[in-house]
Design an enzyme around this catalytic site. Structure first.
Site, mmCIF file in Angstrom:
data_model
loop_
_atom_site.group_PDB
_atom_site.id
_atom_site.type_symbol
_atom_site.label_atom_id
_atom_site.label_comp_id
_atom_site.label_asym_id
_atom_site.label_seq_id
_atom_site.Cartn_x
_atom_site.Cartn_y
_atom_site.Cartn_z
ATOM 1 N N ARG A 1 -1.523 10.775 17.145
ATOM 2 C CA ARG A 1 -2.614 11.280 17.978
ATOM 3 C C ARG A 1 -3.337 10.153 18.723
ATOM 4 O O ARG A 1 -4.087 10.409 19.654
ATOM 5 C CB ARG A 1 -3.593 12.119 17.154
ATOM 6 C CG ARG A 1 -4.347 11.347 16.105
ATOM 7 C CD ARG A 1 -5.114 12.265 15.165
ATOM 8 N NE ARG A 1 -5.982 13.179 15.886
ATOM 9 C CZ ARG A 1 -7.171 12.871 16.374
ATOM 10 N NH1 ARG A 1 -7.622 11.627 16.207
ATOM 11 N NH2 ARG A 1 -7.899 13.756 17.005
ATOM 12 N N PRO B 1 1.123 5.604 -3.997
ATOM 13 C CA PRO B 1 -0.278 5.477 -4.402
ATOM 14 C C PRO B 1 -0.707 4.034 -4.637
ATOM 15 O O PRO B 1 -1.898 3.736 -4.634
ATOM 16 C CB PRO B 1 -0.337 6.277 -5.719
ATOM 17 C CG PRO B 1 0.835 7.191 -5.684
ATOM 18 C CD PRO B 1 1.896 6.457 -4.916
ATOM 19 N N GLU C 1 8.526 8.921 -10.493
ATOM 20 C CA GLU C 1 7.571 7.908 -10.956
ATOM 21 C C GLU C 1 7.486 6.722 -9.998
ATOM 22 O O GLU C 1 6.811 5.739 -10.284
ATOM 23 C CB GLU C 1 7.982 7.401 -12.342
ATOM 24 C CG GLU C 1 7.782 8.420 -13.453
ATOM 25 C CD GLU C 1 6.328 8.826 -13.606
ATOM 26 O OE1 GLU C 1 5.452 7.939 -13.660
ATOM 27 O OE2 GLU C 1 6.061 10.044 -13.663
#
Length: 223
Positions: free
Chosen positions: A152, A87, A114
Site C-alpha cells: 500500500r 515470532p 515449532e
C-alpha cells in the site's frame, strides 16, 4: 515490486492478497505476486518438510532442504531480499514497512510448526520479521499482513498519494478522529471545527487530537 511467498498453505495468502487494494495493485502492475507450496521442492515421495528436533522437545521443526532449494531457485538477482516470518524476528512497524517498500524483489518464507532449522536463519535469509508479540498458527497469516502494509506504500497503489502519509504511525502518532455525514447522528455532533472550512484550524485540531489519542492508547510512542 515482485513478491514470492513460500508457504505450506498458499491458499491462506491467495484470498486476502487478491482482494481489494492488493488485487488492484496486481491489476495495475505495481505488485507481481507469486505463491508457492514448499512441498513442491521436496525430493521424497511423501513430500516431508518437517522432523523431530535434535535434543528432544515438543513439536516438529521445518527441515532445511526444501527451504534452501525454494529460495535458491527464486533468488535470481542480487537485489532479492529474503525474509522469514517468525515470532523471534525484528518487530514490524510502519517505518520497517517503508524500508521494504523500496525493495525490488521480496522472497517471503513462512515458518510453521515449532519453527525452522536454524541453518536457514544463519545461512539463507536476510532478515527475520515478527508482526507482533504473539504466536500465530503459521507464518502465512503474518506474511499477508507484512505484504499488505508494504504494497500500500508503493506509488500509485492508494487512490491519493497523501493517504499513506496521513496513516497512523507515519508521523510517529496515531491518526486522529475522522467523521463523515451525517453531521449529527443520534444527537452526537461532528466537531464544529471540521465544518468551519478553516484549514489551518482544522489541521491544528487534528494534530491535537492525534496527540491525545496517542497519549491515551499508545503512550509508549511518546516516550
Amino acid at each position: 515490486m515482485r513478491v514470492d511467498i513460500i508457504t505450506l498453505f498458499p491458499e491462506l495468502c491467495r484470498a486476502p492478497l487478491d482482494e481489494s487494494m492488493m488485487g488492484r495493485a496486481q491489476e495495475a502492475g505495481a505488485l507481481d505476486l507469486h505463491l508457492y507450496n514448499l512441498r513442491d521442492w521436496t525430493s521424497d515421495r511423501h513430500h516431508v518438510v518437517d522432523d523431530a528436533p535434535f535434543g528432544g522437545g515438543q513439536g516438529m521443526v521445518m527441515k532445511p532442504e526444501a527451504i534452501f532449494a525454494a529460495v535458491e531457485s527464486l533468488r535470481t538477482v542480487t537485489t532479492s531480499s529474503v525474509v522469514l516470518m517468525t515470532p523471534q524476528g525484528r518487530r514490524f512497524t510502519q517505518s520497517v514497512a517503508r524500508e521494504y517498500a523500496a525493495k525490488e524483489h521480496l522472497i517471503v518464507v513462512c515458518g510453521h510448526y515449532e519453527g525452522v532449522d536454524h541453518r536457514v536463519i544463519e545461512h539463507l535469509v536476510d532478515a527475520e520479521i515478527s508482526i507482533g508479540d504473539y504466536v500465530l498458527t503459521n507464518g502465512a497469516i503474518a506474511a499477508v499482513v507484512f505484504i499488505d502494509a508494504i504494497v500500500r506504500l508503493l506509488p500509485g497503489v492508494l487512490g491519493h498519494e497523501q493517504s499513506s502519509a496521513d496513516d497512523s504511525f507515519s508521523s510517529g502518532l496515531l491518526e486522529g478522529p475522522q467523521y463523515t455525514r451525517p453531521a449529527e447522528f443520534r444527537g452526537w455532533k461532528v466537531p464544529e471545527v471540521l465544518l468551519s472550512g478553516h484549514h489551518a484550524e482544522i489541521a491544528a485540531w487534528r494534530k491535537r487530537e492525534a496527540e491525545r489519542r496517542t497519549r491515551e492508547n499508545r503512550p509508549d510512542l511518546l516516550a
